[in-house]
Design a protein around this motif. Sequence first.
Motif, PDB file in Angstrom:
ATOM      1  N   HIS A 168       0.847  -1.190   0.000  1.00 48.86           N
ATOM      2  CA  HIS A 168       0.000   0.000   0.000  1.00 48.86           C
ATOM      3  C   HIS A 168       0.885   1.243   0.000  1.00 48.86           C
ATOM      4  O   HIS A 168       1.944   1.266   0.640  1.00 48.86           O
ATOM      5  N   VAL A 169       0.439   2.274  -0.696  1.00 48.49           N
ATOM      6  CA  VAL A 169       1.147   3.555  -0.684  1.00 48.49           C
ATOM      7  C   VAL A 169       0.182   4.624  -0.186  1.00 48.49           C
ATOM      8  O   VAL A 169      -0.828   4.921  -0.833  1.00 48.49           O
ATOM      9  N   SER A 170       0.490   5.181   0.983  1.00 48.82           N
ATOM     10  CA  SER A 170      -0.319   6.258   1.568  1.00 48.82           C
ATOM     11  C   SER A 170       0.306   7.586   1.165  1.00 48.82           C
ATOM     12  O   SER A 170       1.499   7.820   1.402  1.00 48.82           O
ATOM     13  N   PHE A 171      -0.489   8.453   0.585  1.00 47.92           N
ATOM     14  CA  PHE A 171       0.032   9.715   0.082  1.00 47.92           C
ATOM     15  C   PHE A 171       0.056  10.779   1.175  1.00 47.92           C
ATOM     16  O   PHE A 171      -0.898  10.932   1.938  1.00 47.92           O
ATOM     17  N   PHE A 172       1.146  11.522   1.216  1.00 42.99           N
ATOM     18  CA  PHE A 172       1.228  12.730   2.026  1.00 42.99           C
ATOM     19  C   PHE A 172       0.818  13.930   1.184  1.00 42.99           C
ATOM     20  O   PHE A 172       0.130  14.827   1.668  1.00 42.99           O
ATOM     21  N   ARG A 173       1.215  13.919  -0.074  1.00 38.48           N
ATOM     22  CA  ARG A 173       0.896  15.032  -0.957  1.00 38.48           C
ATOM     23  C   ARG A 173       0.990  14.584  -2.410  1.00 38.48           C
ATOM     24  O   ARG A 173       1.888  13.835  -2.783  1.00 38.48           O
ATOM     25  N   VAL A 174       0.036  15.029  -3.233  1.00 37.03           N
ATOM     26  CA  VAL A 174       0.063  14.819  -4.686  1.00 37.03           C
ATOM     27  C   VAL A 174      -0.294  16.144  -5.339  1.00 37.03           C
ATOM     28  O   VAL A 174      -1.273  16.787  -4.948  1.00 37.03           O
ATOM     29  N   SER A 175       0.480  16.558  -6.328  1.00 39.76           N
ATOM     30  CA  SER A 175       0.173  17.808  -7.018  1.00 39.76           C
ATOM     31  C   SER A 175       0.521  17.675  -8.495  1.00 39.76           C
ATOM     32  O   SER A 175       1.392  16.891  -8.878  1.00 39.76           O
ATOM     33  N   VAL A 176      -0.172  18.445  -9.313  1.00 40.33           N
ATOM     34  CA  VAL A 176       0.077  18.504 -10.754  1.00 40.33           C
ATOM     35  C   VAL A 176       0.350  19.947 -11.121  1.00 40.33           C
ATOM     36  O   VAL A 176      -0.507  20.814 -10.924  1.00 40.33           O
ATOM     37  N   GLY A 177       1.569  20.205 -11.617  1.00 41.51           N
ATOM     38  CA  GLY A 177       1.942  21.575 -11.955  1.00 41.51           C
ATOM     39  C   GLY A 177       1.830  22.516 -10.778  1.00 41.51           C
ATOM     40  O   GLY A 177       1.500  23.690 -10.948  1.00 41.51           O
ATOM     41  N   GLY A 178       2.073  22.024  -9.579  1.00 39.85           N
ATOM     42  CA  GLY A 178       2.009  22.851  -8.379  1.00 39.85           C
ATOM     43  C   GLY A 178       0.633  22.964  -7.755  1.00 39.85           C
ATOM     44  O   GLY A 178       0.488  23.545  -6.684  1.00 39.85           O
ATOM     45  N   LYS A 179      -0.395  22.422  -8.392  1.00 42.70           N
ATOM     46  CA  LYS A 179      -1.758  22.459  -7.851  1.00 42.70           C
ATOM     47  C   LYS A 179      -2.037  21.143  -7.114  1.00 42.70           C
ATOM     48  O   LYS A 179      -2.013  20.068  -7.716  1.00 42.70           O
ATOM     49  N   GLU A 180      -2.298  21.267  -5.828  1.00 44.95           N
ATOM     50  CA  GLU A 180      -2.421  20.083  -4.975  1.00 44.95           C
ATOM     51  C   GLU A 180      -3.780  19.406  -5.110  1.00 44.95           C
ATOM     52  O   GLU A 180      -4.809  20.056  -5.238  1.00 44.95           O
ATOM     53  N   ILE A 181      -3.753  18.084  -5.075  1.00 46.00           N
ATOM     54  CA  ILE A 181      -4.973  17.278  -5.016  1.00 46.00           C
ATOM     55  C   ILE A 181      -5.297  17.031  -3.547  1.00 46.00           C
ATOM     56  O   ILE A 181      -4.487  16.465  -2.809  1.00 46.00           O
ATOM     57  N   LYS A 182      -6.464  17.472  -3.116  1.00 47.74           N
ATOM     58  CA  LYS A 182      -6.836  17.374  -1.710  1.00 47.74           C
ATOM     59  C   LYS A 182      -7.218  15.941  -1.341  1.00 47.74           C
ATOM     60  O   LYS A 182      -7.840  15.227  -2.118  1.00 47.74           O
ATOM     61  N   ASN A 183      -6.835  15.554  -0.125  1.00 53.39           N
ATOM     62  CA  ASN A 183      -7.212  14.236   0.415  1.00 53.39           C
ATOM     63  C   ASN A 183      -6.887  13.123  -0.573  1.00 53.39           C
ATOM     64  O   ASN A 183      -7.762  12.346  -0.969  1.00 53.39           O
ATOM     65  N   ALA A 184      -5.609  13.040  -0.945  1.00 49.33           N
ATOM     66  CA  ALA A 184      -5.192  12.054  -1.953  1.00 49.33           C
ATOM     67  C   ALA A 184      -5.420  10.617  -1.493  1.00 49.33           C
ATOM     68  O   ALA A 184      -5.666   9.730  -2.303  1.00 49.33           O
ATOM     69  N   GLY A 185      -5.303  10.352  -0.210  1.00 49.45           N
ATOM     70  CA  GLY A 185      -5.642   9.025   0.303  1.00 49.45           C
ATOM     71  C   GLY A 185      -4.542   7.992   0.135  1.00 49.45           C
ATOM     72  O   GLY A 185      -3.349   8.275   0.313  1.00 49.45           O
ATOM     73  N   MET A 186      -4.922   6.799  -0.265  1.00 49.16           N
ATOM     74  CA  MET A 186      -4.008   5.665  -0.338  1.00 49.16           C
ATOM     75  C   MET A 186      -4.373   4.796  -1.529  1.00 49.16           C
ATOM     76  O   MET A 186      -5.548   4.544  -1.799  1.00 49.16           O
ATOM     77  N   VAL A 187      -3.366   4.310  -2.245  1.00 46.13           N
ATOM     78  CA  VAL A 187      -3.603   3.389  -3.353  1.00 46.13           C
ATOM     79  C   VAL A 187      -3.187   1.986  -2.922  1.00 46.13           C
ATOM     80  O   VAL A 187      -2.107   1.781  -2.365  1.00 46.13           O
ATOM     81  N   ALA A 188      -4.075   1.038  -3.128  1.00 47.37           N
ATOM     82  CA  ALA A 188      -3.852  -0.344  -2.713  1.00 47.37           C
ATOM     83  C   ALA A 188      -2.852  -1.033  -3.632  1.00 47.37           C
ATOM     84  O   ALA A 188      -2.597  -0.589  -4.757  1.00 47.37           O
ATOM     85  N   PRO A 189      -2.251  -2.130  -3.191  1.00 47.89           N
ATOM     86  CA  PRO A 189      -1.310  -2.855  -4.038  1.00 47.89           C
ATOM     87  C   PRO A 189      -2.001  -3.472  -5.255  1.00 47.89           C
ATOM     88  O   PRO A 189      -3.142  -3.937  -5.156  1.00 47.89           O
ATOM     89  N   GLN A 190      -1.298  -3.404  -6.396  1.00 50.19           N
ATOM     90  CA  GLN A 190      -1.800  -3.984  -7.641  1.00 50.19           C
ATOM     91  C   GLN A 190      -3.190  -3.444  -7.979  1.00 50.19           C
ATOM     92  O   GLN A 190      -4.087  -4.178  -8.405  1.00 50.19           O
ATOM     93  N   ALA A 191      -3.370  -2.141  -7.748  1.00 42.88           N
ATOM     94  CA  ALA A 191      -4.668  -1.499  -7.962  1.00 42.88           C
ATOM     95  C   ALA A 191      -4.461  -0.080  -8.493  1.00 42.88           C
ATOM     96  O   ALA A 191      -3.330   0.398  -8.624  1.00 42.88           O
ATOM     97  N   GLU A 192      -5.594   0.580  -8.810  1.00 44.23           N
ATOM     98  CA  GLU A 192      -5.554   1.937  -9.337  1.00 44.23           C
ATOM     99  C   GLU A 192      -6.409   2.864  -8.471  1.00 44.23           C
ATOM    100  O   GLU A 192      -7.312   2.415  -7.766  1.00 44.23           O
ATOM    101  N   LEU A 193      -6.106   4.152  -8.573  1.00 51.27           N
ATOM    102  CA  LEU A 193      -6.858   5.180  -7.866  1.00 51.27           C
ATOM    103  C   LEU A 193      -6.965   6.379  -8.800  1.00 51.27           C
ATOM    104  O   LEU A 193      -6.033   6.668  -9.558  1.00 51.27           O
ATOM    105  N   SER A 194      -8.109   7.072  -8.769  1.00 49.58           N
ATOM    106  CA  SER A 194      -8.326   8.184  -9.688  1.00 49.58           C
ATOM    107  C   SER A 194      -8.834   9.404  -8.931  1.00 49.58           C
ATOM    108  O   SER A 194      -9.592   9.278  -7.964  1.00 49.58           O
TER     109      SER A 194
END
Length: 225
Positions: A168-194
């Motif tokens: 599992h990967v728990s996110f502290f921060r995700v951003s695109v071009g400096g714009k942060e995605i709020k409450n990014a959460g966690m992506v499970a193993p061998q899975a996807e998150l959108s």
Amino acid sequence: MQWLKSMCIGICLACMSHTALAGVVIGGTRVIHDSSRKEASISVINTEKTVPFLIQSWIENDKNNSKSPLIITPPLFRLDAGQENNLRIIYTGGQLPGDKESVFWMNIKSIPASKQSNSNQLQIAVKSRLKVFYRPTGLHGDSAEAYKALIFTRNGRHLKVNNPTPYHVSFFRVSVGGKEIKNAGMVAPQAELSWTLPDGAAGPVSWQAINDYGETSSPTSAPLQ
């Protein structure tokens, strides 16, 4: 704007009181249960000088209400002022994947003792939720490096992340071009998150994860595919 200032001061005082009443410190933000070991544990400490607490704890499955194969002992006990105790997490058996981690939620509720009084009293029971990761032995790769293997793609207004690792990967921060995605959460193993992209987000994606010890990883970035 005096009313706004007064409200802010009130909120700050309420938060300070809540912290003072809580009194119980948990020795971590997550628990890793390695399947090669009989059990995992986490400490709880009563930092109050005079007030004892009743500590109640239990474990829930991540996405359903079925019985968890993990149990906590002791599930209910008294924690006197200045004392410390360990909660033991034990795997009781059951069908869990052997090629990737499983995640559960540990709930710890602390209830302060009340004093005998003829006047009204306000009691606050504080509940904390922690992730428990059950990690089978022999998984390939390194859990501390799993966040670097994530693959990000863009599809119109959405950003998708694929996790090819068994962790599992728990996110502290995700951003695109400096714009942060709020409450990014966690992506499970061998899975996807959108996620839905923030307005005007363009450019590379950057992210940080939270490791087994609750620490934040160094920033990593990559162009969107």
